[in-house]
Write a protein that holds these residues in place. Structure first.
Motif, mmCIF file in Angstrom:
data_model
loop_
_atom_site.group_PDB
_atom_site.id
_atom_site.type_symbol
_atom_site.label_atom_id
_atom_site.label_comp_id
_atom_site.label_asym_id
_atom_site.label_seq_id
_atom_site.Cartn_x
_atom_site.Cartn_y
_atom_site.Cartn_z
ATOM 1 N N TYR A 257 -1.858 48.802 103.284
ATOM 2 C CA TYR A 257 -0.502 48.976 102.786
ATOM 3 C C TYR A 257 0.384 47.837 103.262
ATOM 4 O O TYR A 257 0.065 47.117 104.212
ATOM 5 C CB TYR A 257 0.092 50.320 103.251
ATOM 6 N N THR A 264 6.795 53.256 102.787
ATOM 7 C CA THR A 264 5.420 53.188 102.253
ATOM 8 C C THR A 264 4.420 53.441 103.385
ATOM 9 O O THR A 264 3.371 54.063 103.179
ATOM 10 C CB THR A 264 5.162 51.820 101.587
ATOM 11 N N GLY A 309 -1.464 50.624 99.070
ATOM 12 C CA GLY A 309 -0.065 50.986 98.867
ATOM 13 C C GLY A 309 0.852 49.775 98.968
ATOM 14 O O GLY A 309 0.615 48.871 99.777
ATOM 15 N N CYS A 340 -3.946 54.754 94.813
ATOM 16 C CA CYS A 340 -2.837 53.867 95.140
ATOM 17 C C CYS A 340 -1.532 54.644 95.314
ATOM 18 O O CYS A 340 -1.412 55.798 94.877
ATOM 19 C CB CYS A 340 -2.681 52.760 94.103
ATOM 20 N N PHE A 341 -0.621 53.990 95.953
ATOM 21 C CA PHE A 341 0.666 54.615 96.242
ATOM 22 C C PHE A 341 1.709 53.529 96.482
ATOM 23 O O PHE A 341 1.368 52.347 96.638
ATOM 24 C CB PHE A 341 0.557 55.532 97.471
ATOM 25 N N CYS A 384 0.761 62.922 98.598
ATOM 26 C CA CYS A 384 0.001 61.998 99.459
ATOM 27 C C CYS A 384 -1.148 62.737 100.154
ATOM 28 O O CYS A 384 -2.289 62.235 100.209
ATOM 29 C CB CYS A 384 0.917 61.360 100.494
#
Ligand code: FEO
Length: 403
Positions: A257, A264, A309, A340-341, A384
């Motif tokens: 990330y 995030t 992320g 993904c985020f 999440c």
């Protein structure tokens, strides 16, 4: 000075060097544990040197060779690979041993001229050709693109030693011992994966061809150009290269990330909690802003599960994540389960970019990604956790199918 070189097999001596000074290999990949440039000298009716070393260590290298030759001449320099970490001392060798014959395939000989201007005392060999040194018979196997077009391996048929070039090598200097039977090798495995992922990772298919080509070669020792001489860990080493070149990740997940202010990042932590609750035991989290990409690529090659992320940054991905995707694409990493985020302040774009990337890579995608506006709140917090749980389930299924 007279060096006492380590004997690695009958008539074969280690004359390589360690480098703990260079900060970055190829000026791009950090070397926290150093690196070795391995070279080996065979003393027979004729004498033969396998590859050279980085030119910064050239003088020590020459002393080691002369210590072993004890006044004899050097007949052959076998060149398995022309990258200058191995070919860098060719001109020095020529200076000290003017009559030495440089042995390589056609591509090698052209590179010798291109890099070092050498056009005389060259001997071209062909695939599977044999060169006799007296007792020792050397057989050459061309294995292009492991790591450059000219790469080859040399098999000592007499002692069953394979001089493999970069293949089966790893980062990490040699801390005293040279042969795996005489050291604790645990510290080298991660550095082998990092080496593979960053140096050879693009060339999975040529590595597979090389492994197939070697299947009928009865080697009992592998002398690589980086890292320990492999004897009792040959099977493990070949298996690691085999799995990595087939892009077979193991059962685990790497979360990568970037985060400007921690929003995030909190999503990454929450996903990891979901993974742990799903029973995933190997979970690694990397902050792309603080961890060098070479370590991240190592773990992307290592694990089948990958979750990335990114915040939306100027309507794009965060630059470090964008750069990482380019490195992944260059290596054409296959067979990943992907999630993904990301977060954004006024308009989200990062998750869309990441999803499109996964589509392009033909990875298995876990639903759509999780994206939050500004700080993480209850709904996306649960999403999440769910993403982590779902990844755990998919990994479980995937490895059950493989059994
Ligand atoms: Fe160790 Fe491709 O050179």
């Amino acid at each position: 000075m007279i060096f006492q070189n380590k004997q690695v097999a009958k008539d074969i001596f280690y004359v390589g060097v360690n480098d703990r000074q260079k900060a970055k290999f190829e000026n791009i990949i950090p070397l926290p544990f150093g690196v070795s440039y391995n070279s080996y000298l065979i003393i027979d009716d004729k004498t033969a040197l396998m590859d050279t070393v980085d030119f910064h260590q050239g003088e020590i290298f020459i002393d080691k060779i002369q210590s072993q030759l004890q006044g004899r001449k050097l007949d052959y320099l076998i060149i398995n690979h022309m990258e200058p970490d191995h070919s860098g001392s060719i001109r020095l060798i020529r200076k000290y041993f003017p009559e030495v014959i440089l042995v390589g395939n056609l591509r090698t000989l052209k590179m010798i001229e291109g890099f070092y201007g050498e056009t005389s005392c060259l001997r071209e060999i062909h695939d599977e050709e044999i060169l006799s040194l007296g007792t020792h018979e050397l057989q050459f196997f061309l294995v292009p693109m492991v790591h450059w077009p000219e790469t080859m391996m040399t098999f000592d048929r007499t002692e069953k030693v394979l001089f493999s070039g970069d293949a089966f090598g790893c980062f990490g200097a040699l801390d005293g011992a040279v042969i795996d039977t005489e050291m604790n090798v645990e510290k080298y495995w991660d550095e082998m994966i990092r080496y593979y992922a960053n140096i050879i990772g693009k060339y999975g298919s040529p590595v597979q061809k090389a492994i197939q080509k070697l299947s009928g070669v009865p080697f009992e020792t592998i002398c690589t150009t980086h890292g320990p001489v492999w004897r009792e860990n040959i099977q493990k080493t070949v298996n690691i290269y085999d799995q990595l070149s087939k892009y077979e990740g193991r059962n685990g997940v790497v979360i990568v990330y970037a985060s400007m202010y921690g929003n995030t990042e909190l999503m990454a932590e929450t996903i990891a909690q979901g993974l742990a609750e799903a029973g995933v035991k190997e979970i690694t989290i990397h902050n792309a802003s603080t961890t060098d990409a070479s370590f991240i690529l190592r773990d992307i090659f290592k694990y089948k599960g990958l979750i990335i992320g990114s915040p939306t940054y100027n309507s794009e991905l965060f630059p470090e994540i964008e750069a990482l995707l380019q490195k992944i694409e260059l290596r054409q990493i296959k067979n990943r389960i992907f999630g993904c985020f990301g977060s954004y302040t006024w308009a989200g774009a990062a998750v869309d970019h990441l999803s499109l990337f996964a589509e392009k890579m033909k990875w298995i995608m876990i639903d759509k990604g999780v994206e939050e506006k500004q700080a993480l709140k209850d709904n996306q917090y649960k999403a999440c956790l769910q993403l982590g749980l779902k990844m755990g389930e998919m990994l479980k299924q995937s490895f059950q199918q493989e059994k």
